[in-house]
Write a protein that holds these residues in place. Sequence first.
Motif, short mmCIF file in Angstrom:
data_model
loop_
_atom_site.label_atom_id
_atom_site.label_comp_id
_atom_site.label_asym_id
_atom_site.label_seq_id
_atom_site.Cartn_x
_atom_site.Cartn_y
_atom_site.Cartn_z
N PHE A 41 0.89 -1.10 0.24
CA PHE A 41 -0.08 0.02 0.08
C PHE A 41 0.98 1.10 0.17
O PHE A 41 0.61 2.26 -0.69
N THR A 42 2.05 1.26 0.62
CA THR A 42 2.89 2.49 0.75
C THR A 42 3.52 2.59 -0.62
O THR A 42 3.66 3.70 -1.09
N ASN A 43 3.93 1.57 -1.02
CA ASN A 43 4.55 1.56 -2.62
C ASN A 43 3.52 2.08 -3.59
O ASN A 43 3.84 2.87 -4.58
N LEU A 44 2.15 1.60 -3.13
CA LEU A 44 1.38 2.21 -4.27
C LEU A 44 1.03 3.63 -4.17
O LEU A 44 0.94 4.52 -5.03
N VAL A 45 1.15 4.34 -2.91
CA VAL A 45 0.96 5.58 -2.80
C VAL A 45 2.16 6.45 -3.19
O VAL A 45 2.09 7.48 -3.95
N ASN A 46 3.37 5.75 -3.07
CA ASN A 46 4.43 6.48 -3.64
C ASN A 46 4.51 6.56 -5.06
O ASN A 46 4.92 7.63 -5.74
N SER A 47 4.02 5.55 -5.82
CA SER A 47 4.05 5.64 -7.12
C SER A 47 3.02 6.44 -7.86
O SER A 47 3.43 7.07 -8.83
N ILE A 48 1.69 6.50 -7.32
CA ILE A 48 0.93 7.64 -7.35
C ILE A 48 1.45 8.98 -7.16
O ILE A 48 1.28 10.00 -8.22
#
Length: 56
Positions: A41-48
């Motif tokens: 989830f953290t990686n998803l937020v960072n990629s967005i």
Amino acid sequence: MERSVFGFFTALLCAICLIAGGQAFRKKRFGLAVLLWLNAFTNLVNSIHAFYMTLF
């Protein structure tokens, strides 16, 4: 260009963490699975954030 490369890398890490979390969940290692899914989830937020240069 630099932001999109970082976004692609974090999206790739998100996918890896989701797959690894699913495997850990199937082996009944629930703590590891939750930790990997939170990381995904953290990686998803960072990629967005890297692709769109805004959080929300």
